[in-house]
Design an enzyme around this catalytic site. Structure first.
Site, PDB file in Angstrom:
ATOM      1  N   PRO A 259      -8.379  16.832  29.339  1.00  0.00           N
ATOM      2  CA  PRO A 259      -8.427  15.558  28.606  1.00  0.00           C
ATOM      3  C   PRO A 259      -7.156  15.217  27.837  1.00  0.00           C
ATOM      4  O   PRO A 259      -7.084  14.141  27.239  1.00  0.00           O
ATOM      5  CB  PRO A 259      -9.607  15.759  27.648  1.00  0.00           C
ATOM      6  CG  PRO A 259      -9.704  17.238  27.466  1.00  0.00           C
ATOM      7  CD  PRO A 259      -9.284  17.839  28.769  1.00  0.00           C
TER       8      PRO A 259
ATOM      9  N   TYR B 118      -1.250  13.653  18.585  1.00  0.00           N
ATOM     10  CA  TYR B 118      -1.282  14.865  19.400  1.00  0.00           C
ATOM     11  C   TYR B 118      -0.418  15.912  18.713  1.00  0.00           C
ATOM     12  O   TYR B 118       0.748  15.652  18.399  1.00  0.00           O
ATOM     13  CB  TYR B 118      -0.738  14.592  20.798  1.00  0.00           C
ATOM     14  CG  TYR B 118      -1.641  13.748  21.677  1.00  0.00           C
ATOM     15  CD1 TYR B 118      -2.519  14.358  22.572  1.00  0.00           C
ATOM     16  CD2 TYR B 118      -1.595  12.360  21.627  1.00  0.00           C
ATOM     17  CE1 TYR B 118      -3.336  13.592  23.392  1.00  0.00           C
ATOM     18  CE2 TYR B 118      -2.422  11.591  22.444  1.00  0.00           C
ATOM     19  CZ  TYR B 118      -3.286  12.211  23.328  1.00  0.00           C
ATOM     20  OH  TYR B 118      -4.098  11.467  24.140  1.00  0.00           O
TER      21      TYR B 118
ATOM     22  N   TYR C 185       1.146   7.109  30.167  1.00  0.00           N
ATOM     23  CA  TYR C 185       0.051   7.071  29.208  1.00  0.00           C
ATOM     24  C   TYR C 185      -0.700   5.747  29.283  1.00  0.00           C
ATOM     25  O   TYR C 185      -1.936   5.723  29.234  1.00  0.00           O
ATOM     26  CB  TYR C 185       0.583   7.297  27.785  1.00  0.00           C
ATOM     27  CG  TYR C 185      -0.504   7.647  26.793  1.00  0.00           C
ATOM     28  CD1 TYR C 185      -0.949   8.962  26.660  1.00  0.00           C
ATOM     29  CD2 TYR C 185      -1.092   6.683  25.993  1.00  0.00           C
ATOM     30  CE1 TYR C 185      -1.948   9.303  25.758  1.00  0.00           C
ATOM     31  CE2 TYR C 185      -2.083   6.995  25.080  1.00  0.00           C
ATOM     32  CZ  TYR C 185      -2.514   8.304  24.971  1.00  0.00           C
ATOM     33  OH  TYR C 185      -3.521   8.619  24.089  1.00  0.00           O
TER      34      TYR C 185
END
Length: 390
Positions: free
Chosen positions: A293, A201, A385
């Site tokens: 998302p 990310y 997560y």
């Protein structure tokens, strides 16, 4: 036609619910307005929480997932040109996520349903829900231009954000909460090996990026783009050049490029509808809530709803108790809002918001530095997560 539970929508939520109920001896019929090929052709996410994997196993549909799924014990945050790994397993007593495409989950569930002889009606047009405020709801639909009626005990609306189920709720009975983000994700799918064995990310001053994958030979990459951006403005070369520019040097050097199999732009929004029960109609999955998302929560949140709803219906038919169905909306929404919070937080942390200016970007960097230097902060990210417990 008659069944016990009519399920509207043959996406992962509807198919998973149908499979769990079928295995408990509860009869279901699924109505889907699209064709089976269309449903299988949809490109969607593929990061599964541990709870979702366990739920798929309970449905008896995890054989291929166990062989082909890619377990990930960590995730990477990249900012300031440097990459930092969050050790999910170490921070959550061994929990992890599994990369396995939503298309593959759908395929496995479809095949299991066909093998069980359970009925799915594809290309069911003009679906209309009636009488769900009474003891015997009815679903009307057209198949091949012929009007048909499906009588049932309950209706499970699993037909997505634009589906008929939520639209069937009486005006004033539903409260909605929404935030539309001022950007989208430009996604590219290619048959190239991933740039890294775990997801990356990226927070970059020019916008977010994500390096993901579907398999060891198929990769999925994303770039933050303007909400009104056009796919045709992005050649493959332009996409790869921009992605490489936003990555850390090591990932940029490892990036393998190739022709796009698919390229599209997805808008980002947060959305919740409350409540999730209206008499004998229940909402589950994207019809009830949408998350950006960034936190990989969409499919997992649909599975969470299915967990609560399947338990409630199995209890009703097995024990004659309505306690589970009475509590369904409250239980499901408690977890929905926690996932909405996490997805909003991840989105706010990693994307470029022009209106926040240079100060906002420096605040993001300060929080990212805190995340990668504090075990407590990293543990909070990790436990969300991998998925909060049901």
């Amino acid at each position: 036609m008659r069944t016990q539970v009519a399920i509207i929508g043959a996406g992962p939520a509807g198919l998973l619910l149908g499979q769990l109920l079928q295995r408990a001896g509860i009869e279901t019929v699924i109505l889907e307005r699209r064709s089976a090929d269309y449903v299988l052709g949809r490109i969607r996410a593929g990061v599964l929480e541990q709870g979702t994997v366990e739920l798929i196993a309970r449905a008896g549909c995890d054989a291929r997932l166990r062989v082909e799924g890619l377990p990930h014990a960590g995730v990477n945050l990249c900012f300031g040109g440097r990459r930092h790994r969050i050790d999910l397993a170490a921070l959550t007593a061994g929990k992890e996520v599994v990369v396995y495409g939503q298309t593959e989950v759908t395929r496995d569930l479809m095949e299991a349903r066909a093998a069980a002889g359970a009925r799915t009606v594809y290309e069911a047009a003009g679906v209309h829900l009636e009488g769900f405020d009474r003891a015997r709801p009815v679903v009307h639909f057209l198949k091949g231009g012929i009007a048909q009626t499906l009588e049932c005990d309950f209706i499970a609306g699993c037909d997505g954000f634009y589906g008929v189920s939520r639209q069937s709720v009486p005006e004033g009975a539903l409260e909605t909460f929404e935030r539309v983000y001022p950007f989208g994700w430009l996604g590219l799918l290619a048959d190239v090996p991933p740039a890294n064995e775990e997801l990356i990310y990226v927070n970059h001053e020019d916008g977010f990026a994500l390096c993901s994958m579907r398999s060891p030979t198929r990769s999925r990459y994303y770039l933050q783009c303007a909400a009104d951006e056009k796919v045709e403005n992005w050649s493959d070369q332009r996409f790869w050049d921009e992605l490489r520019r936003r990555l850390d040097p090591e990932a940029a050097a490892a990036l393998v490029t190739g022709p796009a199999l698919e390229k599209s732009i997805a808008p980002l929004r947060s959305f919740v509808a409350e409540p999730l029960r209206f008499g004998r109609l229940f909402l589950a999955g994207d019809v009830a809530h949408i998350v950006p998302p960034t936190g990989a929560k969409g499919l997992n949140l649909a599975a969470s709803d299915v967990h609560y709803l399947s338990e409630a219906l199995i209890e009703y038919y097995g024990e004659g108790s309505s306690a589970g169905i009475d509590a369904y909306s409250t239980r499901a929404l408690a977890r929905v809002w926690k996932a909405e919070r996490f997805s909003w937080w991840m989105t706010s942390l990693l994307h470029h918001f022009p209106e926040n200016g240079r100060f906002g970007h420096r605040i993001q960097l300060a929080e990212l530095e805190y995340l990668v230097s504090s075990r407590a902060a990293a543990a909070s990210l990790a436990e969300n997560y991998v998925g909060l417990p049901f």
